[in-house]
Design a protein around this motif. Structure first.
Motif, PDB file in Angstrom:
ATOM      1  N   PHE A 112     -28.963 -20.948   4.771  1.00  0.00           N
ATOM      2  CA  PHE A 112     -29.281 -20.277   5.544  1.00  0.00           C
ATOM      3  C   PHE A 112     -28.704 -18.854   6.022  1.00  0.00           C
ATOM      4  CE2 PHE A 112     -29.748 -17.907   9.679  1.00  0.00           C
ATOM      5  CZ  PHE A 112     -31.742 -17.968  10.111  1.00  0.00           C
ATOM      6  N   LEU A 113     -27.489 -18.825   6.153  1.00  0.00           N
ATOM      7  CA  LEU A 113     -27.311 -17.609   5.862  1.00  0.00           C
ATOM      8  C   LEU A 113     -27.488 -16.435   4.252  1.00  0.00           C
ATOM      9  CD1 LEU A 113     -24.441 -17.863   8.035  1.00  0.00           C
ATOM     10  CD2 LEU A 113     -26.273 -16.783   8.824  1.00  0.00           C
ATOM     11  N   ASP A 114     -27.670 -17.286   3.523  1.00  0.00           N
ATOM     12  CA  ASP A 114     -27.669 -17.005   2.202  1.00  0.00           C
ATOM     13  C   ASP A 114     -29.212 -16.612   1.661  1.00  0.00           C
ATOM     14  OD1 ASP A 114     -24.644 -16.789   1.668  1.00  0.00           O
ATOM     15  OD2 ASP A 114     -24.875 -19.203   0.682  1.00  0.00           O
ATOM     16  N   GLY A 115     -29.694 -17.431   3.089  1.00  0.00           N
ATOM     17  CA  GLY A 115     -31.426 -16.859   2.782  1.00  0.00           C
ATOM     18  C   GLY A 115     -32.048 -17.890   1.814  1.00  0.00           C
ATOM     19  N   LYS A 116     -31.744 -19.582   1.692  1.00  0.00           N
ATOM     20  CA  LYS A 116     -31.875 -20.000   1.055  1.00  0.00           C
ATOM     21  C   LYS A 116     -32.433 -21.418   1.450  1.00  0.00           C
ATOM     22  CE  LYS A 116     -27.868 -19.491  -2.218  1.00  0.00           C
ATOM     23  NZ  LYS A 116     -26.423 -20.273  -2.606  1.00  0.00           N
ATOM     24  N   VAL A 144     -30.750 -21.681  14.672  1.00  0.00           N
ATOM     25  CA  VAL A 144     -30.824 -21.108  13.394  1.00  0.00           C
ATOM     26  C   VAL A 144     -32.287 -19.795  13.773  1.00  0.00           C
ATOM     27  CG1 VAL A 144     -32.311 -21.709  11.253  1.00  0.00           C
ATOM     28  CG2 VAL A 144     -30.617 -22.910  11.846  1.00  0.00           C
ATOM     29  N   ALA A 145     -32.261 -19.934  14.696  1.00  0.00           N
ATOM     30  CA  ALA A 145     -32.995 -18.691  15.480  1.00  0.00           C
ATOM     31  C   ALA A 145     -32.902 -18.206  16.339  1.00  0.00           C
ATOM     32  CB  ALA A 145     -34.410 -19.493  16.310  1.00  0.00           C
ATOM     33  N   SER A 146     -31.648 -18.177  16.394  1.00  0.00           N
ATOM     34  CA  SER A 146     -30.684 -17.479  17.570  1.00  0.00           C
ATOM     35  C   SER A 146     -30.711 -16.249  17.086  1.00  0.00           C
ATOM     36  CB  SER A 146     -29.784 -18.124  18.224  1.00  0.00           C
ATOM     37  OG  SER A 146     -28.205 -18.057  17.011  1.00  0.00           O
TER      38      SER A 146
END
Length: 449
Positions: free
Chosen positions: A59-63, A101-103
């Motif tokens: 998620f943090l890598d935009g994958k 994830v949405a926070s």
């Protein structure tokens, strides 16, 4: 009252959770249960915590993180389905992941919150399962339990006021199921303990409620005196002191996270290591004091991945502040040291190799040369540390002699010797390639002769 903690292998599947439930119900004194996240069911399996880390990093890598999400949900689905629990629990788990994830939290706080979902979800599932069997049991969140921690993501430390709050749990009638591994700051932010921190939670809760016994269930009958992958069928340890266990766990024993016993140690609460798959086995007791059995050495621990930083300077011993300035250089690079044996004109600092990147190494070597005017600086890699541990060593004659004889018998050169000031342990440095034959020779010397 007993506080009981179950590790990842003990809660890896529905079948294991059924065993855990039977263990809890077999003893009415087991009033508080601390659980880990589901671990591996078989050798090639994945731990739920690793899957959560994979999801967070993607998620943090935009994958795309859907694959990791599906694996996590499927693991819990297998458990809830086999235990006959409501599908609502799965929706709660999915909602918890989606919410984190949405926070808008900082990335390190988001990772902490994601990693904690494994323990938190399993505690909710197990609490619901216990209740479904007719047991008076309930899940309790660490914040409601009173586990308050410092504001250090991934490295939280318990706050002293937690213990008074935790003591109030004694007034509850139900069996309480608490997720391990995390707590909350006083501002309400979730923080995790270091990896393996479910053991820390169990120890904290046991100390807080002033338990009569803290039982830590894992997948072995007891603690072995040496790594069983190095020595076949090693002797079991029936009783250890807190100091011995802490030394052993720090030096490579995998039963406990090396910080885990500190709260129990301070509260003088006995700890028992037991096997979820064989709960009738007596296990290993960890206590404040034990009777010595004639063998001064109780265990041999070992680990690889060390390097030594050697510095030599003529008349170093007369130079006030030399050691402090050297360690300050390491501190500036955020590197902790393991051991620092020294002589008149030289000093060796033992470091974990994983801490020393090539960039840090270059800066450190340059600063030592320029600021400390060292005559010689060198780094030796690929070292292993072997520690012999035992309360009886401080009063026994010939322990060091026998240990060095064991190395000689195996034709192994000792790179370093360091005796702890507690006199509970002696550490030897050898080349990593010599670790296993050295450990086997030490075992023969202290446990077979």
């Amino acid at each position: 009252m007993k506080v009981v903690k179950f590790g990842g292998s003990s809660v890896a599947s529905a079948e294991q959770l059924e065993k855990v439930a039977n263990i809890i119900k077999a003893d009415k004194e087991r009033k508080i249960v601390v659980v880990s996240a589901p671990g591996k069911r078989f050798k090639e399996d994945e731990k739920v915590t690793d899957l959560l880390i994979e999801l967070g990093e993607a998620f943090l890598d935009g994958k795309d993180y859907q694959n990791a999400m599906n694996k996590i949900v499927n693991r819990f689905s297998d458990i809830t389905t086999a235990l006959g629990l409501d599908d609502m629990l799965l929706r709660v788990i999915q909602d918890d992941i989606a919410s984190v994830v949405a926070s808008d939290q900082a990335n390190e706080l988001k990772m902490d919150a994601l990693k904690a979902i494994g323990e938190d979800s399993l505690a909710k599932v197990f609490g619901a399962y216990l209740a479904s069997t007719g047991t008076n049991a309930t899940y309790i969140n660490p914040r409601d339990a009173g586990i308050f921690v410092s504001d250090q993501p991934g490295n939280a430390q318990i706050l002293e006021e937690s213990f008074e709050k935790l003591y109030q749990l004694r007034n509850r009638d139900e069996i309480l199921v608490i997720p391990g591994f995390f707590g909350y700051t006083k501002q309400g932010t979730l923080m995790t303990f270091p990896r393996g921190g479910s053991d820390i939670t169990g120890s904290i809760v046991a100390a807080g409620v002033k338990a009569d016994l803290y039982e830590n269930f894992t997948d072995v009958d007891s603690v072995f005196c040496v790594n069983p992958t190095i020595v076949k069928q090693p002797k079991e340890i029936t009783t250890l002191t807190y100091r011995e266990m802490r030394e052993l766990s720090y030096a490579g024993f995998s039963v406990f996270h090396d910080e885990a016993l500190i709260p129990a140690f301070k509260a003088k609460i006995p700890v028992c290591i037991k096997n979820t798959n064989n709960p009738s086995a007596s296990g290993t007791m960890i206590v404040s004091e034990r009777k010595l059995n004639g063998n001064p050495v109780v265990g041999i621990a070992s680990d690889t991945g060390f390097i030594s930083l050697y510095i030599s300077k003529y008349l170093m011993n007369r130079e006030i502040g030399f050691g402090r300035r050297l360690l300050n250089i390491l501190e500036d690079e955020h590197i902790s040291f393991e051991h620092a044996p020294s002589g008149i004109d030289d000093m060796t600092v033992i470091l974990r190799e994983s801490q020393l990147t090539p960039e840090k190494e270059e800066r450190i070597m340059s600063r030592i040369k320029e600021e400390l005017k060292a005559d010689t600086i060198s780094i030796e890699r690929d070292l292993a540390m072997i520690m012999i541990v035992g309360e009886g060593m401080n009063s026994a004659v010939g322990v060091a002699k026998n240990a060095t004889a064991a190395f000689a018998n195996a034709n192994i050169n000792i790179e370093m010797i360091n005796q702890g000031s507690s006199e509970v342990s002696v550490m030897f440095g050898v080349k990593s390639s010599n670790l296993e034959p050295a450990v086997r020779s030490l075992y023969d010397m202290f446990f077979n002769q």
